[in-house]
Design an enzyme around this catalytic site. Structure first.
Site, PDB file in Angstrom:
ATOM      1  CG  PHE A 126      -0.342   0.849   2.512  1.00 11.59           C
ATOM      2  CD1 PHE A 126       0.414   0.008   3.167  1.00 11.59           C
ATOM      3  CD2 PHE A 126      -0.884   2.012   2.772  1.00 11.59           C
ATOM      4  CE1 PHE A 126       0.723   0.625   4.510  1.00 11.59           C
ATOM      5  CE2 PHE A 126      -0.288   2.820   3.626  1.00 11.59           C
ATOM      6  CZ  PHE A 126       0.378   1.945   4.905  1.00 11.59           C
ATOM      7  CE  LYS A 127       4.913   1.427   4.328  1.00 13.62           C
ATOM      8  NZ  LYS A 127       4.347   0.268   4.816  1.00 13.62           N
ATOM      9  CG  ASP A 128       3.478   0.898  -4.691  1.00  9.86           C
ATOM     10  OD1 ASP A 128       4.725   1.349  -4.783  1.00  9.86           O
ATOM     11  OD2 ASP A 128       3.174  -0.407  -5.116  1.00  9.86           O
TER      12      ASP A 128
END
Ligand SMILES: *Cc1c(COP(=O)(O)O)cnc(C)c1O
Length: 497
Positions: free
Chosen positions: A112-114
């Site tokens: 989810f860091k993207d």
């Protein structure tokens, strides 16, 4: 909209300044001076927009010093099918009765860091231009796995920037290591440190605050900036997907407009769940925010007792991105919950630094209990949750998401609450193939990493993300391994200063 510092309410900067600075000079975090409120109709209307436009709509309330054109330049570049595998960008999977998986891992690095790191480089370069900061921005990152790769992909070949990532040689998964060593791009660098994550992090912090280095960089027209989640530019993109998910549920007639939902978030640094808190206070109807931890359960204790105590054993778990004892973004929540009492924040976080422990006031304890529920589980329970979800719903989730599933099931059992619920799904199961496969098959597998991926593909029927499938044959570009004492010299050498 201006931004204050959690440790000095008199600090008042624009969003462009908050984003380029990353952290305030006295060590506080930037927070918007007020939370913009949306009407239910505005939230509903979001459902008819593309994800890029949903994001632009939310950003227009926070980044008021950005023009519409600047905001759209950022969102259109970040949130397109060039970078994400699904048109919807943040996919909402309807799987359980009244439970929805908000899949935040369809970006280039499968975590989810993207969602934030695809857009941060555009925020940063646009902000720098706006405040006439005519310098090349150098990003230094210490990573335990997911952040480093997501930052590398985000900053890859972004004009006016370069990025250098340090990871602990023996502290990341084989897949994470391959992801970083094969990184493409002309402005990227990756280096392993003979040490643990703390060594990487301490080294990076020391370089950041080294005046000699700072001056040398300035003389060459460069400056450092930060890509970790203390930067407001990483938090604001995360608010978008909670508003987006609510609008989506209304559009799909899963809920009535105005109906409350629960949101469950597998938590480490408290960034993702804080974004959900912001979404709630912007007007998304939320019943409970459920904070899920692994056995490093410092946040569970904090929410339940009001005492934050990091003096405890650190455990390495199968959900490594949540193995953390100091959750930085909690500082922003407490600033909000004390109505901006910077003196209290300085006192509490001063105690955290000196004694590793602080206790919040009674009214903050009451607010914590009212807004949040918290729970945790161990590795065995995490794996059981993966196998239970797989058996019951033919759905394969990763280890971090499984922690959220388990904590949510405990919550439901304890409360009987039947409110419809969104679970933040934070990584592709393929990123943690070994543990996921072990959970589904009921025994450890001794086959090689890429064979595990293939095996998992057979069992899950989920397509293997291209970015991971291609790793097997991709050439390695980075193989430097250095002592922690060599980190500063390494950085100066790479930057030619
Ligand atoms: C970073 C991360 C988390 C924790 O998110 P925070 O914002 O730090 O609380 C959870 N799951 C995965 C897969 C992550 O990479």
């Amino acid at each position: 909209m201006f931004y204050n510092s959690t440790r000095n309410s008199n600090v008042k900067v624009s969003s462009a300044e908050a984003i380029t600075q990353g952290i305030s000079v006295e060590g506080g975090l930037f927070v918007p001076e007020s939370i913009p409120v949306l009407t239910l109709d505005e939230i509903k209307n979001v459902g008819s927009m593309s994800y890029a436009d949903r994001a632009a709509f939310v950003f227009s309330r926070f980044l008021t010093d950005f023009t519409d054109a600047e905001i759209h330049y950022c969102t259109d570049n970040a949130y397109s099918t060039k970078n994400f595998e699904t048109e919807s960008i943040a996919e909402l999977a309807h799987l359980f009765d009244g439970t929805y998986m908000l899949e935040l891992w369809h970006g280039p690095t499968c975590a989810f860091k993207d969602m934030a790191l695809q857009i941060l480089p555009y925020f940063l370069t646009t902000s720098a231009k706006k405040i006439n900061l005519d310098k090349k921005i150098v990003i230094l990152v210490a990573t335990s796995g997911d952040t480093g790769k997501a930052a590398l992909e985000g900053f890859r070949d972004v004009e006016g920037t370069s990025i250098l990532v340090f990871y602990p040689e023996d502290g990341v998964s084989p897949m994470q290591k391959r992801q970083m060593k094969t990184q493409e791009g002309g402005n990227v660098g990756v280096c392993a440190i003979k040490g643990n994550f703390d060594d990487c992090q301490n080294g990076v912090k020391a370089i950041f605050t080294d005046n000699e280095v700072k001056e040398a960089l300035e003389a060459k027209g460069m400056m450092f900036s930060s890509a970790n989640s203390i930067n407001w530019g990483r938090l604001v993109p995360q608010i978008v997907y909670y508003i987006s998910a609510y609008a989506e549920l209304v559009k799909d007639e899963e809920i009535e407009l105005g109906e409350k939902i629960n949101i469950v978030v597998p938590t480490g640094n408290f960034g993702n769940i804080l974004a959900a808190y912001y979404a709630k206070h912007m007007g998304v109807p939320v019943n409970k925010l459920i904070c899920a931890s692994n056995i490093n359960n410092v946040l569970t204790d904090f929410i339940n007792t009001g005492v934050y105590d990091r003096n405890r054993k650190f455990f390495a778990t199968v959900s490594p991105s949540m193995d953390i004892l100091i959750s930085s973004n909690l500082e922003r929540l407490l600033y909000l919950m004390t109505d901006g009492n910077d003196a209290l924040i300085r006192e509490w976080f001063g105690k955290l630094a000196s004694e590793g422990r602080y206790e919040v006031s009674d009214d903050v304890k009451a607010k914590l209990r009212e807004e949040f529920c918290a729970g945790f589980c161990d590795d065995e329970q995490t794996k059981s949750a993966i196998s239970a979800v797989y058996e019951k719903y033919s759905y394969t989730c990763d280890t971090h998401t499984a922690v959220a599933v388990k904590v949510y099931n405990d919550y439901k059992e304890a409360t009987g609450d039947t409110t419809k619920t969104v679970i933040a799904s934070t990584a592709s199961p393929y990123k943690f193939s070994a543990a996921v496969l072990e959970a589904i098959e009921g025994a450890k597998s001794d086959i090689e990493e890429y064979d595990m991926v293939e095996k998992l593909a057979e069992l899950s029927k989920l397509p293997v993300p291209e970015a991971l499938a291609g790793l097997r044959t991709k050439p390695e570009r980075f193989s430097d391994v250095i002592e922690k004492s060599e980190q500063k010299a390494y950085v100066l050498g790479k930057l030619n200063v």
